[in-house]
Design a protein around this motif. Structure first.
Motif, short mmCIF file in Angstrom:
data_model
loop_
_atom_site.label_atom_id
_atom_site.label_comp_id
_atom_site.label_asym_id
_atom_site.label_seq_id
_atom_site.Cartn_x
_atom_site.Cartn_y
_atom_site.Cartn_z
N ASP A 1 8.34 56.17 47.54
CA ASP A 1 9.50 56.93 47.36
C ASP A 1 10.81 56.04 47.76
OD1 ASP A 1 7.92 59.00 46.98
OD2 ASP A 1 8.43 60.11 48.64
N ALA A 2 10.75 55.11 48.72
CA ALA A 2 11.83 54.56 49.00
C ALA A 2 12.00 53.22 47.68
CB ALA A 2 11.33 53.31 50.32
N GLN A 3 10.82 52.75 47.30
CA GLN A 3 10.82 51.71 46.20
C GLN A 3 11.37 52.39 45.08
OE1 GLN A 3 6.85 50.17 46.28
NE2 GLN A 3 7.42 48.70 47.34
N ILE A 4 11.07 53.67 44.69
CA ILE A 4 11.60 54.46 43.24
C ILE A 4 13.28 54.23 43.67
CG2 ILE A 4 11.76 56.54 42.59
CD1 ILE A 4 8.82 56.91 43.08
N ILE A 5 13.62 54.74 44.70
CA ILE A 5 15.17 54.91 44.88
C ILE A 5 15.82 53.33 45.02
CG2 ILE A 5 16.84 55.40 46.46
CD1 ILE A 5 15.04 57.82 47.52
N LEU A 6 15.15 52.41 45.43
CA LEU A 6 15.79 51.04 45.58
C LEU A 6 15.69 50.51 44.08
CD1 LEU A 6 14.19 49.78 48.72
CD2 LEU A 6 16.64 50.22 48.32
N LYS A 7 14.63 50.73 43.31
CA LYS A 7 14.84 50.19 42.05
C LYS A 7 15.87 50.81 41.17
CE LYS A 7 10.02 49.74 41.40
NZ LYS A 7 8.76 50.43 40.82
N LYS B 1 23.03 45.16 51.01
CA LYS B 1 21.44 45.16 51.28
C LYS B 1 20.82 44.74 50.34
CE LYS B 1 21.91 47.46 55.32
NZ LYS B 1 23.29 48.41 55.56
N ARG B 2 21.41 44.01 49.20
CA ARG B 2 20.45 43.62 48.14
C ARG B 2 19.40 42.77 48.47
NH1 ARG B 2 21.13 43.55 42.73
NH2 ARG B 2 20.00 42.00 41.43
N GLN B 3 19.47 41.58 49.03
CA GLN B 3 18.40 41.06 49.74
C GLN B 3 17.19 41.91 50.34
OE1 GLN B 3 19.16 38.09 52.58
NE2 GLN B 3 17.15 37.05 52.61
N GLN B 4 17.64 42.45 51.05
CA GLN B 4 16.52 43.53 51.90
C GLN B 4 15.89 44.41 50.73
OE1 GLN B 4 19.69 43.14 52.91
NE2 GLN B 4 19.84 43.21 55.13
N ALA B 5 16.66 44.85 49.90
CA ALA B 5 15.78 45.64 48.78
C ALA B 5 14.86 44.70 47.81
CB ALA B 5 16.99 46.10 47.89
N LEU B 6 15.37 43.70 47.52
CA LEU B 6 14.58 42.82 46.77
C LEU B 6 13.12 42.53 47.59
CD1 LEU B 6 17.10 40.31 45.50
CD2 LEU B 6 15.64 42.04 43.97
N ILE B 7 13.19 42.56 48.88
CA ILE B 7 12.11 42.17 49.57
C ILE B 7 11.29 43.46 49.72
CG2 ILE B 7 11.20 41.76 51.94
CD1 ILE B 7 13.90 40.04 52.66
N ALA B 8 12.03 44.68 49.89
CA ALA B 8 11.25 45.91 49.97
C ALA B 8 10.37 46.22 48.52
CB ALA B 8 12.21 46.99 50.26
N LEU B 9 11.10 45.75 47.31
CA LEU B 9 10.37 45.93 46.27
C LEU B 9 9.22 45.27 45.96
CD1 LEU B 9 13.57 46.57 44.10
CD2 LEU B 9 11.95 48.37 44.78
N GLU B 10 8.97 44.14 46.71
CA GLU B 10 7.74 43.21 46.75
C GLU B 10 6.71 43.72 47.87
OE1 GLU B 10 9.23 39.22 47.30
OE2 GLU B 10 10.05 39.15 45.23
N PHE B 11 7.18 44.76 48.46
CA PHE B 11 6.25 45.08 49.68
C PHE B 11 5.06 45.83 49.02
CE2 PHE B 11 4.93 48.19 52.93
CZ PHE B 11 4.58 47.39 53.84
N PRO B 12 3.76 45.52 49.22
CA PRO B 12 2.85 46.24 48.24
C PRO B 12 2.37 47.55 49.34
CG PRO B 12 1.84 44.56 49.49
CD PRO B 12 3.36 44.11 49.72
N ILE B 13 2.28 48.79 48.44
CA ILE B 13 1.82 49.89 49.20
C ILE B 13 0.37 50.22 48.60
CG2 ILE B 13 2.66 52.25 49.19
CD1 ILE B 13 4.85 50.58 50.20
N PRO B 14 -0.45 50.27 49.60
CA PRO B 14 -1.86 50.36 49.11
C PRO B 14 -2.11 51.82 49.27
CG PRO B 14 -1.57 49.85 51.53
CD PRO B 14 -0.23 49.63 50.98
#
Length: 141
Positions: A79-85, A94-107
């Motif tokens: 859900d966080a990734q959907i919004i951040l995209k 918070k752009r750098q943090q968002a880019l890191i979050a979008l690379e975070f794998p959700i198993p």
């Protein structure tokens, strides 16, 4: 969300939000990605909740009459990734943090039966999560 709403939400995230990866190994869940917004203006939190149609609302009251109640909204994992995209093109602070979050794998979530049988999330996924956790800690320092 339309473009104006995405830009507005990005501004709220930049100013009042937090993008974090928490180390949850102590309770068996390993790592978790969270997008949080907290403020004393309940109407804004309600609007974010309805605008995104994702996440959860809550509040925190420290019991001190001198402090206003803090209203909270949180989206976790996918859900966080959907919004951040959606808001990424408009993020500044918070752009750098968002880019890191979008690379975070959700198993995929394991069922109770899978856990009871000893099934675990792939080690390579966990290592990538740990690397993103470390990157996020540096970005949020």
């Amino acid at each position: 969300m339309n473009k104006t709403e995405r830009a507005w939400l990005a501004g709220i995230i930049d100013g009042e939000g937090s993008i974090s990866i928490s180390d949850r190994r102590r309770d068996g869940r390993w790592f978790r990605l969270d997008l949080d917004i907290g403020m004393t203006h309940e109407t804004t939190i309600d609007y974010i909740f309805h605008l995104t149609d994702l996440g959860n609302k809550g509040q925190r009251d420290d019991g001190d009459d001198r402090h206003a109640i803090c209203h909270l909204w949180r989206a976790s994992g996918e859900d966080a990734q959907i919004i951040l995209k959606q808001v990424l093109p408009f993020l500044v602070t918070k752009r750098q943090q968002a880019l890191i979050a979008l690379e975070f794998p959700i198993p995929p979530k394991l069922t109770a039966r899978e856990v009871s049988l000893g099934q675990k999330v792939d080690l390579a996924v966990r290592k990538t999560q740990e690397a993103r956790y470390t990157q996020m800690r540096i970005a949020n320092a």
